[in-house]
Design a protein around this motif. Structure first.
Motif, PDB file in Angstrom:
ATOM      1  N   SER A 273       0.810  -1.218   0.000  1.00  8.86           N
ATOM      2  CA  SER A 273       0.000   0.000   0.000  1.00  8.86           C
ATOM      3  C   SER A 273       0.845   1.270   0.000  1.00  8.86           C
ATOM      4  N   SER A 274       2.170   1.130  -0.190  1.00 10.74           N
ATOM      5  CA  SER A 274       3.051   2.306  -0.257  1.00 10.74           C
ATOM      6  C   SER A 274       4.274   1.945  -1.088  1.00 10.74           C
ATOM      7  N   ASN A 275       4.993   2.987  -1.530  1.00  7.28           N
ATOM      8  CA  ASN A 275       6.210   2.741  -2.299  1.00  7.28           C
ATOM      9  C   ASN A 275       7.182   1.901  -1.477  1.00  7.28           C
ATOM     10  N   THR A 276       7.830   0.965  -2.131  1.00  3.88           N
ATOM     11  CA  THR A 276       8.723   0.066  -1.399  1.00  3.88           C
ATOM     12  C   THR A 276       9.853  -0.407  -2.295  1.00  3.88           C
ATOM     13  N   THR A 277      10.884  -0.976  -1.672  1.00  2.00           N
ATOM     14  CA  THR A 277      12.018  -1.539  -2.390  1.00  2.00           C
ATOM     15  C   THR A 277      12.178  -2.994  -1.969  1.00  2.00           C
ATOM     16  N   GLN A 278      12.292  -3.877  -2.948  1.00  2.00           N
ATOM     17  CA  GLN A 278      12.450  -5.304  -2.665  1.00  2.00           C
ATOM     18  C   GLN A 278      13.726  -5.820  -3.313  1.00  2.00           C
ATOM     19  N   ARG A 279      14.433  -6.668  -2.582  1.00  2.00           N
ATOM     20  CA  ARG A 279      15.572  -7.358  -3.172  1.00  2.00           C
ATOM     21  C   ARG A 279      15.042  -8.485  -4.059  1.00  2.00           C
ATOM     22  N   VAL A 280      15.567  -8.570  -5.259  1.00  2.73           N
ATOM     23  CA  VAL A 280      15.058  -9.506  -6.256  1.00  2.73           C
ATOM     24  C   VAL A 280      16.091 -10.598  -6.510  1.00  2.73           C
ATOM     25  N   LYS A 281      15.620 -11.833  -6.541  1.00  2.00           N
ATOM     26  CA  LYS A 281      16.488 -12.962  -6.862  1.00  2.00           C
ATOM     27  C   LYS A 281      16.398 -13.255  -8.354  1.00  2.00           C
ATOM     28  N   VAL A 282      17.551 -13.481  -8.981  1.00  2.00           N
ATOM     29  CA  VAL A 282      17.599 -13.751 -10.411  1.00  2.00           C
ATOM     30  C   VAL A 282      17.753 -15.251 -10.633  1.00  2.00           C
ATOM     31  N   ASN A 283      16.928 -15.805 -11.501  1.00  2.00           N
ATOM     32  CA  ASN A 283      17.043 -17.219 -11.863  1.00  2.00           C
ATOM     33  C   ASN A 283      18.159 -17.376 -12.895  1.00  2.00           C
ATOM     34  N   LEU A 284      19.191 -18.124 -12.533  1.00  2.00           N
ATOM     35  CA  LEU A 284      20.350 -18.282 -13.399  1.00  2.00           C
ATOM     36  C   LEU A 284      20.584 -19.754 -13.717  1.00  2.00           C
ATOM     37  N   PRO A 285      21.053 -20.053 -14.929  1.00  2.00           N
ATOM     38  CA  PRO A 285      21.374 -21.448 -15.275  1.00  2.00           C
ATOM     39  C   PRO A 285      22.525 -21.968 -14.412  1.00  2.00           C
ATOM     40  N   ASP A 286      22.677 -23.272 -14.343  1.00  2.00           N
ATOM     41  CA  ASP A 286      23.781 -23.871 -13.601  1.00  2.00           C
ATOM     42  C   ASP A 286      25.115 -23.361 -14.157  1.00  2.00           C
ATOM     43  N   GLY A 287      26.010 -23.021 -13.264  1.00  2.00           N
ATOM     44  CA  GLY A 287      27.326 -22.557 -13.672  1.00  2.00           C
ATOM     45  C   GLY A 287      27.400 -21.079 -13.978  1.00  2.00           C
ATOM     46  N   VAL A 288      26.288 -20.352 -13.793  1.00  2.00           N
ATOM     47  CA  VAL A 288      26.260 -18.906 -14.053  1.00  2.00           C
ATOM     48  C   VAL A 288      25.975 -18.171 -12.746  1.00  2.00           C
ATOM     49  N   GLU A 289      26.681 -17.059 -12.537  1.00  2.00           N
ATOM     50  CA  GLU A 289      26.521 -16.263 -11.328  1.00  2.00           C
ATOM     51  C   GLU A 289      26.377 -14.793 -11.700  1.00  2.00           C
ATOM     52  N   LEU A 290      25.873 -13.993 -10.763  1.00  2.00           N
ATOM     53  CA  LEU A 290      25.843 -12.553 -10.958  1.00  2.00           C
ATOM     54  C   LEU A 290      27.264 -12.015 -10.893  1.00  2.00           C
ATOM     55  N   ALA A 291      27.587 -11.058 -11.765  1.00  2.00           N
ATOM     56  CA  ALA A 291      28.900 -10.421 -11.724  1.00  2.00           C
ATOM     57  C   ALA A 291      29.008  -9.574 -10.463  1.00  2.00           C
ATOM     58  N   ASN A 292      30.224  -9.223 -10.101  1.00  2.00           N
ATOM     59  CA  ASN A 292      30.448  -8.481  -8.856  1.00  2.00           C
ATOM     60  C   ASN A 292      29.696  -7.157  -8.821  1.00  2.00           C
ATOM     61  N   THR A 293      29.506  -6.522  -9.990  1.00  2.00           N
ATOM     62  CA  THR A 293      28.806  -5.239 -10.031  1.00  2.00           C
ATOM     63  C   THR A 293      27.309  -5.389  -9.827  1.00  2.00           C
ATOM     64  N   ASN A 294      26.786  -6.607  -9.892  1.00  2.00           N
ATOM     65  CA  ASN A 294      25.354  -6.846  -9.728  1.00  2.00           C
ATOM     66  C   ASN A 294      25.065  -7.850  -8.622  1.00  2.00           C
ATOM     67  N   LYS A 295      25.868  -7.837  -7.567  1.00  2.00           N
ATOM     68  CA  LYS A 295      25.664  -8.796  -6.484  1.00  2.00           C
ATOM     69  C   LYS A 295      24.283  -8.665  -5.864  1.00  2.00           C
ATOM     70  N   THR A 296      23.738  -7.436  -5.842  1.00  2.00           N
ATOM     71  CA  THR A 296      22.408  -7.201  -5.278  1.00  2.00           C
ATOM     72  C   THR A 296      21.537  -6.531  -6.328  1.00  2.00           C
ATOM     73  N   ILE A 297      20.387  -7.144  -6.630  1.00  2.00           N
ATOM     74  CA  ILE A 297      19.421  -6.567  -7.564  1.00  2.00           C
ATOM     75  C   ILE A 297      18.194  -6.145  -6.768  1.00  2.00           C
ATOM     76  N   GLU A 298      17.810  -4.877  -6.880  1.00  2.00           N
ATOM     77  CA  GLU A 298      16.659  -4.367  -6.141  1.00  2.00           C
ATOM     78  C   GLU A 298      15.632  -3.770  -7.098  1.00  2.00           C
ATOM     79  N   ALA A 299      14.373  -3.969  -6.771  1.00  2.00           N
ATOM     80  CA  ALA A 299      13.262  -3.390  -7.539  1.00  2.00           C
ATOM     81  C   ALA A 299      12.591  -2.324  -6.681  1.00  2.00           C
ATOM     82  N   LYS A 300      12.494  -1.107  -7.234  1.00  2.00           N
ATOM     83  CA  LYS A 300      11.771  -0.032  -6.552  1.00  2.00           C
ATOM     84  C   LYS A 300      10.353   0.006  -7.112  1.00  2.00           C
TER      85      LYS A 300
END
Length: 399
Positions: A273-300
């Motif tokens: 019921s108000s503006n919020t920020t959520q940490r988002v988990k990314v679905n990645l294939p086996d053997g793939v990881e988020l790069a260091n610059t994208n360790k945390t993905i957030e949705a406003k």
């Protein structure tokens, strides 16, 4: 004797002989000050047996003045001057402990500055802290270390309570230049680190080393897709969701080659019921990881207030389109409820006549059919909900 040159030479020779006599035969007493002599703390085991430990930096130094014959003092080195402070019998709290000094027998101690050193004694504790890897040696942004595995992943830190409490994590620095694409296993030094990113001294670690297994990965930028799940609280709607359009991921070259986009797990908007920020988990294939610059993905998530209006339509008010020539149809499901949602400023002028409902029977080839309700309008609204979404229709030949 009247020769002045002879007199000068004679004076120098006599002075030299007198100096040699004083130094070699008389050997006068002299003093010397040794500065910053380290003080060793002894009887530490007596503290440990009582679950106590020295807090803070346990490296103490003093200045020591010694006295002796010049020849003996001149030969004396700092290694021969031993300073100790005995912790036996002292308990929790700050105490001033006397410094004892030992010197060779041919010299004597004159003064110790300071004569006592302040030692703070605290409770001895042991706490496990997480190991974090710091990577060094990478000069470009097209490669990163990934698939990192640690052994151990936690290390027990033992020492005075204040020292142990200050440890945030155990740092293990990995040299990326030694990591291969098909994987490497390296042993690196474990270092306790505090909240200011500074090494913590005077604590003991259950393991002085960390074994790190890792691979050298490539880095790629891909499109990021997302969707939502759940329903907002009544009276609200999503104005916009601010999320990166692309992210950087890392993995082996063979896996990244055919990968152009990834998706997040659905963003749950239930009862927001108000503006919020959520940490988002990314679905990645086996053997793939988020790069260091994208360790945390957030949705406003930005939402706004909305109002709604409901209009009821009977079967006679719903247009039938696409019916084959020579046939007639009747709608069996009635009534249809149209819920219109939008901003209050726009909804004030919305009326039932602004909306036309219809069904398309161009594909119907049986006596009974199910057709989706089509809503036509020219007004600006946020959302339209039709209940039911499909209508049951009976199709017959015209009599």
């Amino acid at each position: 004797m009247s020769n002045s040159t002879f007199n000068k030479i004679l004076s120098i020779v006599i002075a030299l002989l007198l100096w040699i006599y004083v130094i070699g035969e008389v050997n006068p007493t002299t003093q010397h000050t040794f500065t910053n002599v380290p003080v060793s703390l002894v009887s530490m085991e007596t503290l440990t047996s009582r679950n106590l430990a020295v807090a803070g930096d346990s490296e103490y130094t003093v200045d020591i003045v010694v006295e002796g014959q010049r020849a003996d003092v001149s030969k004396l080195t700092m290694d021969e001057v031993v300073a100790t402070a005995d912790l036996f019998g002292f308990g929790k709290g700050q105490s001033y402990i006397e410094v004892s000094v030992k010197v060779p027998e041919n010299v004597k101690k004159i003064e110790v500055r300071p004569a006592r050193i302040p030692v703070n004694i605290e409770e001895l504790v042991a706490v496990s802290k997480p190991v974090r890897v710091t990577v060094s040696g990478l000069e470009t942004g097209d490669q990163e270390v990934g698939n990192i595995k640690l052994k151990p992943s936690e290390i027990e830190v033992t020492g005075a309570k204040s020292q142990v409490d200050s440890v945030e994590y155990i740092q293990a620095t990995l040299d990326a230049t030694k990591v291969l694409e098909n994987g490497s296993t390296l042993q690196v030094t474990a270092v306790p680190i505090d909240g200011d990113e500074t090494p913590v001294r005077n604590v003991r670690l259950s393991s002085e080393y960390v074994e790190i297994s890792a691979k050298l990965f490539g880095v790629k930028t891909v499109k990021l897709n997302t969707k939502t799940t759940g329903e907002l609280a009544e009276g609200y709607e999503i104005s916009s969701i601010e999320l990166p359009e692309t992210i950087r991921i890392k993995g082996s070259k063979s896996v990244l080659r055919n990968l152009s986009e990834v998706s997040t797990e659905p963003i749950d908007i239930t009862d927001i019921s108000s503006n919020t920020t959520q940490r988002v988990k990314v679905n990645l294939p086996d053997g793939v990881e988020l790069a260091n610059t994208n360790k945390t993905i957030e949705a406003k998530i930005y939402i706004r207030d909305v109002v709604s209006k409901e209009f009821e339509y009977s079967s006679d008010e719903i247009q039938i389109e696409g019916l084959s020539e020579g046939y007639e149809a009747s709608i069996q499901t009635s009534p249809v409820i149209l819920k219109v949602i939008g901003e209050e400023s726009a909804m004030g002028l919305i009326q039932k006549e602004d909306f036309t409902l219809s069904i398309d029977l161009s594909e119907a080839d049986t006596t009974t059919a199910s057709a989706k309700v089509i809503v036509n309008h020219t007004k600006t609204v946020s959302r339209i909900i039709v209940t039911p979404e499909k209508l049951n229709v009976t199709v017959n030949e015209e009599s």
